[in-house]
Design a protein around this motif. Structure first.
Motif, PDB file in Angstrom:
ATOM      1  N   ASN A  88       0.840  -1.180   0.000  1.00 60.52           N
ATOM      2  CA  ASN A  88       0.000   0.000   0.000  1.00 60.52           C
ATOM      3  C   ASN A  88       0.877   1.232   0.000  1.00 60.52           C
ATOM      4  OD1 ASN A  88      -2.434  -1.281  -0.002  1.00 60.52           O
ATOM      5  ND2 ASN A  88      -2.527  -1.425   2.216  1.00 60.52           N
ATOM      6  N   PRO A  89       0.359   2.383  -0.533  1.00 59.77           N
ATOM      7  CA  PRO A  89       1.173   3.585  -0.527  1.00 59.77           C
ATOM      8  C   PRO A  89       1.460   4.066   0.888  1.00 59.77           C
ATOM      9  CG  PRO A  89      -1.020   4.024  -1.421  1.00 59.77           C
ATOM     10  CD  PRO A  89      -0.918   2.572  -1.211  1.00 59.77           C
ATOM     11  N   SER A  90       0.595   3.780   1.800  1.00 56.36           N
ATOM     12  CA  SER A  90       0.815   4.173   3.194  1.00 56.36           C
ATOM     13  C   SER A  90      -0.021   3.196   3.997  1.00 56.36           C
ATOM     14  CB  SER A  90       0.313   5.585   3.426  1.00 56.36           C
ATOM     15  OG  SER A  90      -1.085   5.598   3.264  1.00 56.36           O
ATOM     16  N   THR A  91      -0.139   3.443   5.267  1.00 56.75           N
ATOM     17  CA  THR A  91      -1.081   2.604   5.988  1.00 56.75           C
ATOM     18  C   THR A  91      -2.462   2.898   5.445  1.00 56.75           C
ATOM     19  OG1 THR A  91      -1.314   4.333   7.607  1.00 56.75           O
ATOM     20  CG2 THR A  91       0.242   2.545   8.120  1.00 56.75           C
ATOM     21  N   GLY A  92      -3.324   1.941   5.499  1.00 63.02           N
ATOM     22  CA  GLY A  92      -4.692   2.183   5.067  1.00 63.02           C
ATOM     23  C   GLY A  92      -5.073   1.338   3.879  1.00 63.02           C
ATOM     24  N   ARG A  93      -6.283   1.591   3.378  1.00 60.49           N
ATOM     25  CA  ARG A  93      -6.793   0.789   2.262  1.00 60.49           C
ATOM     26  C   ARG A  93      -7.814   1.598   1.485  1.00 60.49           C
ATOM     27  NH1 ARG A  93     -12.028  -1.930   3.211  1.00 60.49           N
ATOM     28  NH2 ARG A  93     -12.907  -0.839   4.980  1.00 60.49           N
ATOM     29  N   MET A  94      -7.979   1.178   0.234  1.00 58.66           N
ATOM     30  CA  MET A  94      -8.986   1.821  -0.611  1.00 58.66           C
ATOM     31  C   MET A  94     -10.266   1.002  -0.536  1.00 58.66           C
ATOM     32  SD  MET A  94      -8.661   2.684  -4.636  1.00 58.66           S
ATOM     33  CE  MET A  94      -8.567   0.980  -5.153  1.00 58.66           C
ATOM     34  N   ARG A  95     -11.390   1.682  -0.542  1.00 60.07           N
ATOM     35  CA  ARG A  95     -12.677   0.980  -0.637  1.00 60.07           C
ATOM     36  C   ARG A  95     -13.664   1.866  -1.390  1.00 60.07           C
ATOM     37  NH1 ARG A  95     -16.141   3.516   2.642  1.00 60.07           N
ATOM     38  NH2 ARG A  95     -15.376   4.435   4.583  1.00 60.07           N
ATOM     39  N   ALA A  96     -14.772   1.244  -1.826  1.00 54.10           N
ATOM     40  CA  ALA A  96     -15.799   2.023  -2.530  1.00 54.10           C
ATOM     41  C   ALA A  96     -16.438   3.019  -1.569  1.00 54.10           C
ATOM     42  CB  ALA A  96     -16.853   1.083  -3.097  1.00 54.10           C
ATOM     43  N   LEU A  97     -16.814   4.177  -2.096  1.00 55.94           N
ATOM     44  CA  LEU A  97     -17.536   5.162  -1.285  1.00 55.94           C
ATOM     45  C   LEU A  97     -18.845   4.540  -0.800  1.00 55.94           C
ATOM     46  CD1 LEU A  97     -17.845   8.495  -0.803  1.00 55.94           C
ATOM     47  CD2 LEU A  97     -19.646   8.134  -2.484  1.00 55.94           C
ATOM     48  N   ASN A  98     -19.122   4.699   0.477  1.00 57.71           N
ATOM     49  CA  ASN A  98     -20.407   4.258   1.014  1.00 57.71           C
ATOM     50  C   ASN A  98     -21.258   5.506   1.228  1.00 57.71           C
ATOM     51  OD1 ASN A  98     -22.549   3.558   2.643  1.00 57.71           O
ATOM     52  ND2 ASN A  98     -21.402   1.955   3.720  1.00 57.71           N
ATOM     53  N   VAL A  99     -22.220   5.698   0.306  1.00 55.49           N
ATOM     54  CA  VAL A  99     -22.966   6.950   0.315  1.00 55.49           C
ATOM     55  C   VAL A  99     -23.783   7.099   1.603  1.00 55.49           C
ATOM     56  CG1 VAL A  99     -25.033   6.162  -0.915  1.00 55.49           C
ATOM     57  CG2 VAL A  99     -24.209   8.464  -1.264  1.00 55.49           C
ATOM     58  N   LEU A 100     -24.086   5.977   2.254  1.00 56.30           N
ATOM     59  CA  LEU A 100     -24.891   6.049   3.480  1.00 56.30           C
ATOM     60  C   LEU A 100     -24.122   6.610   4.663  1.00 56.30           C
ATOM     61  CD1 LEU A 100     -26.790   2.646   3.312  1.00 56.30           C
ATOM     62  CD2 LEU A 100     -27.560   4.909   2.583  1.00 56.30           C
ATOM     63  N   ARG A 101     -22.774   6.505   4.612  1.00 59.11           N
ATOM     64  CA  ARG A 101     -22.082   6.984   5.804  1.00 59.11           C
ATOM     65  C   ARG A 101     -20.874   7.876   5.540  1.00 59.11           C
ATOM     66  NH1 ARG A 101     -19.342   1.397   6.536  1.00 59.11           N
ATOM     67  NH2 ARG A 101     -17.187   2.073   6.281  1.00 59.11           N
ATOM     68  N   ASP A 102     -20.399   7.958   4.278  1.00 60.33           N
ATOM     69  CA  ASP A 102     -19.136   8.689   4.040  1.00 60.33           C
ATOM     70  C   ASP A 102     -19.305  10.170   3.709  1.00 60.33           C
ATOM     71  OD1 ASP A 102     -17.508   6.481   4.469  1.00 60.33           O
ATOM     72  OD2 ASP A 102     -17.643   5.819   2.374  1.00 60.33           O
ATOM     73  N   LEU A 103     -20.520  10.606   3.345  1.00 53.23           N
ATOM     74  CA  LEU A 103     -20.638  11.965   2.807  1.00 53.23           C
ATOM     75  C   LEU A 103     -20.101  13.048   3.749  1.00 53.23           C
ATOM     76  CD1 LEU A 103     -23.977  11.951   0.756  1.00 53.23           C
ATOM     77  CD2 LEU A 103     -21.637  11.639  -0.021  1.00 53.23           C
ATOM     78  N   PRO A 104     -20.415  13.017   5.075  1.00 54.62           N
ATOM     79  CA  PRO A 104     -19.875  14.080   5.936  1.00 54.62           C
ATOM     80  C   PRO A 104     -18.340  14.078   5.974  1.00 54.62           C
ATOM     81  CG  PRO A 104     -21.703  12.981   7.019  1.00 54.62           C
ATOM     82  CD  PRO A 104     -21.372  12.164   5.806  1.00 54.62           C
ATOM     83  N   SER A 105     -17.706  12.886   6.059  1.00 56.12           N
ATOM     84  CA  SER A 105     -16.229  12.847   6.094  1.00 56.12           C
ATOM     85  C   SER A 105     -15.642  13.328   4.777  1.00 56.12           C
ATOM     86  CB  SER A 105     -15.705  11.429   6.328  1.00 56.12           C
ATOM     87  OG  SER A 105     -16.497  10.743   7.208  1.00 56.12           O
ATOM     88  N   VAL A 106     -16.287  12.954   3.662  1.00 53.18           N
ATOM     89  CA  VAL A 106     -15.782  13.390   2.354  1.00 53.18           C
ATOM     90  C   VAL A 106     -15.931  14.909   2.233  1.00 53.18           C
ATOM     91  CG1 VAL A 106     -16.213  13.262  -0.140  1.00 53.18           C
ATOM     92  CG2 VAL A 106     -16.144  11.167   1.217  1.00 53.18           C
ATOM     93  N   ALA A 107     -17.046  15.444   2.728  1.00 53.06           N
ATOM     94  CA  ALA A 107     -17.240  16.912   2.693  1.00 53.06           C
ATOM     95  C   ALA A 107     -16.127  17.601   3.485  1.00 53.06           C
ATOM     96  CB  ALA A 107     -18.607  17.272   3.261  1.00 53.06           C
ATOM     97  N   ASP A 108     -15.783  17.056   4.659  1.00 57.20           N
ATOM     98  CA  ASP A 108     -14.700  17.655   5.472  1.00 57.20           C
ATOM     99  C   ASP A 108     -13.377  17.619   4.718  1.00 57.20           C
ATOM    100  OD1 ASP A 108     -16.486  18.051   7.470  1.00 57.20           O
ATOM    101  OD2 ASP A 108     -15.815  16.372   8.729  1.00 57.20           O
ATOM    102  N   LEU A 109     -13.099  16.470   4.088  1.00 54.26           N
ATOM    103  CA  LEU A 109     -11.822  16.319   3.368  1.00 54.26           C
ATOM    104  C   LEU A 109     -11.744  17.289   2.186  1.00 54.26           C
ATOM    105  CD1 LEU A 109      -9.204  14.564   3.085  1.00 54.26           C
ATOM    106  CD2 LEU A 109     -10.487  13.199   1.418  1.00 54.26           C
ATOM    107  N   ILE A 110     -12.840  17.390   1.444  1.00 49.77           N
ATOM    108  CA  ILE A 110     -12.838  18.284   0.268  1.00 49.77           C
ATOM    109  C   ILE A 110     -12.676  19.736   0.727  1.00 49.77           C
ATOM    110  CG2 ILE A 110     -14.262  19.140  -1.634  1.00 49.77           C
ATOM    111  CD1 ILE A 110     -15.392  16.327  -1.899  1.00 49.77           C
ATOM    112  N   GLU A 111     -13.339  20.078   1.818  1.00 46.43           N
ATOM    113  CA  GLU A 111     -13.228  21.457   2.326  1.00 46.43           C
ATOM    114  C   GLU A 111     -11.780  21.766   2.710  1.00 46.43           C
ATOM    115  OE1 GLU A 111     -15.384  22.372   5.998  1.00 46.43           O
ATOM    116  OE2 GLU A 111     -16.095  24.147   4.927  1.00 46.43           O
ATOM    117  N   LEU A 112     -11.139  20.797   3.360  1.00 41.08           N
ATOM    118  CA  LEU A 112      -9.742  20.992   3.783  1.00 41.08           C
ATOM    119  C   LEU A 112      -8.817  21.108   2.564  1.00 41.08           C
ATOM    120  CD1 LEU A 112      -7.616  20.813   6.179  1.00 41.08           C
ATOM    121  CD2 LEU A 112      -7.504  18.374   5.642  1.00 41.08           C
ATOM    122  N   CYS A 113      -8.989  20.184   1.623  1.00 41.50           N
ATOM    123  CA  CYS A 113      -8.041  20.114   0.505  1.00 41.50           C
ATOM    124  C   CYS A 113      -8.234  21.235  -0.510  1.00 41.50           C
ATOM    125  CB  CYS A 113      -8.161  18.759  -0.201  1.00 41.50           C
ATOM    126  SG  CYS A 113      -7.606  17.395   0.823  1.00 41.50           S
TER     127      CYS A 113
END
Ligand code: COA
Length: 342
Positions: free
Chosen positions: A23-48
Motif C-alpha cells: 500500500n502507498p501508506s497505511t490504510g486501504r482503498m474501498r468504494a464510497l459508502n454513500v450512506l455513511r461517508d458523505l460528511p467525512s468526504v465533505a470535510d476532506l474536500i473542504e480541507l483540501c
C-alpha cells in the motif's frame, strides 16, 4: 500515429498501480459508502480545496453535508447512483478509520453514450505523495470502463501542476483550457475609449454566423457537461415562445467594423447572483470587438448584477480584461479513453 506503445505503457502503469503489493501508506482503498461517508468526504474536500473554494464550491460542500444527514436522501441515493449526475459513487482511502483520500465518479449522458467525470480528487495533506490519489483515480477509471464509459473526463485548475502531472501519467490528454471571467455587481458605468466598432442589437440575419462561432467557443465535445441549448439565442417565433415558456430572458448585441460583423454577445438574465454571457467570435476577427461588446453590455444592464463569462484561453484574454472583467480561474479539461476507444 501508432498509439499502441503508449496505450501499453498506460495499461502497464494502471495495472501495476492497482495490484501493487504494498500500500502507498497505511490504510486501504474501498468504494464510497454513500450512506455513511458523505460528511467525512465533505470535510476532506473542504480541507483540501480551502484555498480555491468559491461560493458555489462552498454550497456544494454544504449540500453534501446536508445530504449525509438526510434520511430520505440516503434511502433514495443508492438506487440512482448510475442515473443521476451527482457524486454518489467513487472511492475513498481510509487510514485508521479516517477518510484521508477521495475520488468521485459522476455519470453524464450524451445521446446513447455514457461519459464519466472524475471529480473531487483529494488527499489529506499529511498523506500526500504516497500514491493515494494515483490509486484512487486509477480505480475510478477502471470502474468507469467497467460501466461502459465512452469517455472519461476531468477538469483541473491550470495552477495545479502536480495534479495535471498525475492525470497525464494516467493517460489523460488536455482537450481545452477555459477561463471563467467575472465582473462584480455595483461597478460604476465605464467610459469606453473611442473606437470605430459599432455595437447594435443583434439582427436575426446574424444568427448563422453566431451559431457557427458559438460552436468554436463552446465545443460540442463538452456539451454533455454544459447542457446548453442554443435555442435560447436563436431568432424566430418558435424560439421566442420557448424562451417565454421557459422564463429565459436574453439580450444580444452585434459588433460591426466597416460594416463587417466582428462578434456577437448574448446576456442571459438568471435568478442567481450574476447574469451569464455567451460570446461568439470569429477565429480571426478584431479582438477589440469583444471589449466593445462587453463595455456595451455593462453599460446597458443593471449595475446591481454581476456578469460571468466562460471562454477558451487565447487571443482575446487581454481584450476581455480591458473591459474590466477579472479571471477567476482557468480549467484544463482532460480526457482519457473509455471502453469504445481503448
Ligand atoms: C493533487 C493531490 C490529489 C495529489 O494527491 P497525492 O495522493 O499526494 O498524489 P500521489 O501521491 O498519488 O501522486 C502521484 C503523482 O502525481 C504527481 N504529483 C502529485 N502531487 C504533486 C505535487 N505536489 N507536485 C508535483 N507532482 C505531484 C507526481 O507525479 C506523483 O508521483 P510521484 O510522487 O511518484 O512523483 C493532492 O495534492 C491534493 O489533494 N491536492 C489538493 C486538492 C487538489 O488539488 N485536487 C486535484 C483537483 S483536480
Amino acid at each position: 500515429m501508432n498509439t499502441q506503445p503508449l496505450k501499453k505503457n498506460i495499461i502497464y502503469k494502471m495495472t501495476a498501480t492497482l495490484f501493487a503489493a504494498t500500500n502507498p501508506s497505511t490504510g486501504r482503498m474501498r468504494a464510497l459508502n454513500v450512506l455513511r461517508d458523505l460528511p467525512s468526504v465533505a470535510d476532506l474536500i473542504e480541507l483540501c480545496f480551502s484555498s480555491t473554494l468559491d461560493p458555489e464550491g462552498r454550497s456544494y460542500i454544504d449540500q453534501m453535508r446536508r445530504n449525509g444527514l438526510d434520511k430520505s436522501f440516503l434511502n433514495w441515493a443508492p438506487r440512482v447512483i448510475e442515473t443521476v449526475s451527482l457524486p454518489l459513487s467513487g472511492f475513498v482511502w481510509e487510514s485508521n478509520g479516517r477518510v484521508v483520500g477521495n475520488v468521485s465518479l459522476i455519470p453524464f449522458f450524451k445521446r446513447e453514450q455514457k461519459i464519466f467525470l472524475i471529480a473531487n480528487v483529494a488527499t489529506h495533506p499529511e498523506y500526500r505523495r504516497q500514491g493515494i490519489a494515483r490509486h484512487l483515480t486509477t480505480a475510478a477509471m477502471q470502474k468507469a470502463r467497467e460501466k461502459h464509459a465512452s469517455a472519461i473526463w476531468l477538469h483541473v485548475r491550470d495552477d495545479n501542476p502536480g495534479a495535471i502531472q498525475l492525470y497525464r501519467e494516467l493517460g489523460f490528454v488536455e482537450r481545452s483550457r477555459r477561463t471563467s471571467w467575472y465582473a462584480p455587481p455595483g461597478t460604476a458605468l465605464l467610459d469606453s475609449p473611442p473606437s470605430n466598432i459599432h455595437v447594435m442589437t443583434r439582427p436575426a440575419r446574424d444568427w448563422n454566423a453566431q451559431n457557427k462561432w458559438l460552436s468554436r467557443s463552446y465545443p460540442a465535445e463538452l456539451d454533455w457537461y454544459t447542457h446548453q441549448s442554443w435555442n435560447i439565442l436563436k431568432p424566430g417565433l418558435f424560439n421566442a415562445i420557448y424562451r417565454i415558456m421557459a422564463d429565459i430572458n436574453t439580450i444580444q448585441w452585434s459588433a460591426l467594423q466597416d460594416g463587417r460583423l466582428q462578434g456577437i454577445l448574448a446576456c442571459q438574465r438568471t435568478g442567481g447572483r450574476s447574469d451569464q454571457l455567451w460570446a461568439a467570435l470569429p477565429a480571426h476577427g478584431s479582438s477589440e470587438a469583444i471589449t466593445r461588446l462587453l463595455y456595451h453590455c455593462r453599460q446597458s444592464i443593471s449595475p446591481a448584477r454581476g456578469l460571468t463569462l466562460e471562454y477558451p484561453v487565447g487571443t482575446v484574454d487581454d481584450a476581455i480584461r480591458s473591459a474590466g472583467l477579472m479571471a477567476q480561474r482557468t480549467l484544463a479539461w482532460m480526457e482519457a479513453p473509455g471502453v469504445t476507444t481503448y
